[in-house]
Design an enzyme around this catalytic site. Sequence first.
Site, PDB file in Angstrom:
ATOM      1  N   SER A  89      82.058  52.287  49.172  1.00  0.00           N
ATOM      2  CA  SER A  89      81.734  52.638  50.563  1.00  0.00           C
ATOM      3  C   SER A  89      82.861  53.377  51.253  1.00  0.00           C
ATOM      4  CB  SER A  89      81.436  51.374  51.368  1.00  0.00           C
ATOM      5  OG  SER A  89      80.375  50.655  50.791  1.00  0.00           O
ATOM      6  N   THR A 191      82.887  49.236  54.085  1.00  0.00           N
ATOM      7  CA  THR A 191      83.722  50.049  54.985  1.00  0.00           C
ATOM      8  C   THR A 191      84.883  49.213  55.474  1.00  0.00           C
ATOM      9  OG1 THR A 191      81.929  51.413  55.779  1.00  0.00           O
ATOM     10  CG2 THR A 191      83.746  51.071  57.305  1.00  0.00           C
ATOM     11  N   THR A 209      85.519  55.269  55.894  1.00  0.00           N
ATOM     12  CA  THR A 209      84.263  55.026  55.178  1.00  0.00           C
ATOM     13  C   THR A 209      83.725  56.295  54.525  1.00  0.00           C
ATOM     14  OG1 THR A 209      82.043  54.076  55.445  1.00  0.00           O
ATOM     15  CG2 THR A 209      82.775  55.561  57.169  1.00  0.00           C
ATOM     16  N   ARG A 219      75.360  63.926  58.253  1.00  0.00           N
ATOM     17  CA  ARG A 219      75.288  62.707  59.061  1.00  0.00           C
ATOM     18  C   ARG A 219      76.701  62.124  59.259  1.00  0.00           C
ATOM     19  NH1 ARG A 219      76.851  57.037  58.403  1.00  0.00           N
ATOM     20  NH2 ARG A 219      75.466  55.790  59.667  1.00  0.00           N
ATOM     21  N   THR A 242      81.534  47.323  61.354  1.00  0.00           N
ATOM     22  CA  THR A 242      81.008  47.737  60.054  1.00  0.00           C
ATOM     23  C   THR A 242      79.499  47.528  60.085  1.00  0.00           C
ATOM     24  OG1 THR A 242      81.121  47.367  57.654  1.00  0.00           O
ATOM     25  CG2 THR A 242      81.440  45.445  59.045  1.00  0.00           C
ATOM     26  N   GLY A 243      78.793  48.199  59.186  1.00  0.00           N
ATOM     27  CA  GLY A 243      77.343  48.067  59.172  1.00  0.00           C
ATOM     28  C   GLY A 243      76.661  49.360  59.569  1.00  0.00           C
TER      29      GLY A 243
HETATM   30  C1  SD4 Z   1      78.464  53.986  58.754  1.00  0.00           C
HETATM   31  N1  SD4 Z   1      79.447  51.992  59.646  1.00  0.00           N
HETATM   32  O1  SD4 Z   1      78.763  55.098  58.351  1.00  0.00           O
HETATM   33  C2  SD4 Z   1      79.417  52.833  58.487  1.00  0.00           C
HETATM   34  C3  SD4 Z   1      78.976  52.154  57.226  1.00  0.00           C
HETATM   35  C4  SD4 Z   1      79.588  50.831  56.960  1.00  0.00           C
HETATM   36  O2  SD4 Z   1      80.074  49.170  55.486  1.00  0.00           O
HETATM   37  O3  SD4 Z   1      80.189  50.181  57.777  1.00  0.00           O
HETATM   38  N2  SD4 Z   1      79.477  50.341  55.779  1.00  0.00           N
HETATM   39  O4  SD4 Z   1      77.408  53.749  59.343  1.00  0.00           O
END
Ligand code: SD4
Length: 329
Positions: A89, A191, A209, A219, A242-243
């Site tokens: 990631s 991330t 990330t 994106r 994160t997420g």
């Molecule tokens: C994203 N927040 O690009 C990041 C992805 C992420 O663990 O946190 N992955 O949306």
Amino acid sequence: MTTRRKFLARSAFSALGLAFGNVACGNTSTGRSRETDTIDTPIVPTVLSTWKNFAANEAAWQVVSQGGRALDAVEQGVRVVEADPEDMSVGYGGRPDRDGHVTLDACIMDEHGNCGSVCFLENIKHPISVARLVMEKTPHVILAGEGALQFALENGFQKENLLTEKAKEEWEAWKVTSEYKPVINIESHDTIGMLAIDQQGQLSGACTTSGMAYKMRGRVGDSPIIGAGMYVDNEIGGAVATGLGEAVLKTLGSFLIVELMRQGMSPQQACEETVHRITRKQKGFEDFQVGFLALNKKGETGAYGIQPGFSYVLYQNGENKALEAGSEL
Ligand code: SD4
């Protein structure tokens, strides 16, 4: 230079509440005096990061324990994960977009409120260090895509192929169905967002990330956006996310957490309130993950996610501990 012995002595004093910060700021317009608290705030050197990045925390703690700056600590810490091909990631080994390109996002912020960011950067293994140079060498905050790459190359970074065989194979398997579902896989994402307090009591943060796997080309998520993926205010504290980046962007989660702490919430309360904000306002939250970490000036921490399973690592008082965040569901 601060020696390790000095640091240990100081940590011991900190544990006893005898080492104090010397930041003195006026009252806020709300009449609260949160900033003035920092006059008597014990310094608790800390490194806090998302997921199970022990080695990253260790690298950051090395910097802090030798008297280094929190800014160097967070940069050195997250570089460990950027260089690790097993972390799919972040950086080298990150999963590509749906066209097979690894595109990276990162941001960094120091104790003075300076910040730098790169997004949609390709072929550079350490976007966090490019983000730092954007902060230090340009009058700008964000550089994107081709321009970010050009800036990196001009500053001595090497162009590298970041798509590992493993990531390529997974992407090729994904292409068979190419189901485009812009939701983050709840189970596997890593991330790294990192916050640190150094021996001088200064705070910095970093986030890096490769973003959502198989995303649309171009994106950009929350991670390189100051206030979304990461925010630090040296008078108050910091937060990282994160997420699913889209959910974090709609809430400007990290900035919100710092502002809630400014108004008197603990880091834990601020993380929970920010997750509630997402689950109250955003449909479909049952199907995605968002997790936040927060750290205040006193070294108190908070962690909370939508889904169970959000882990993090805290280095404090010489101990690097894996912890599990509470969750909404
Ligand atoms: C994203 N927040 O690009 C990041 C992805 C992420 O663990 O946190 N992955 O949306």
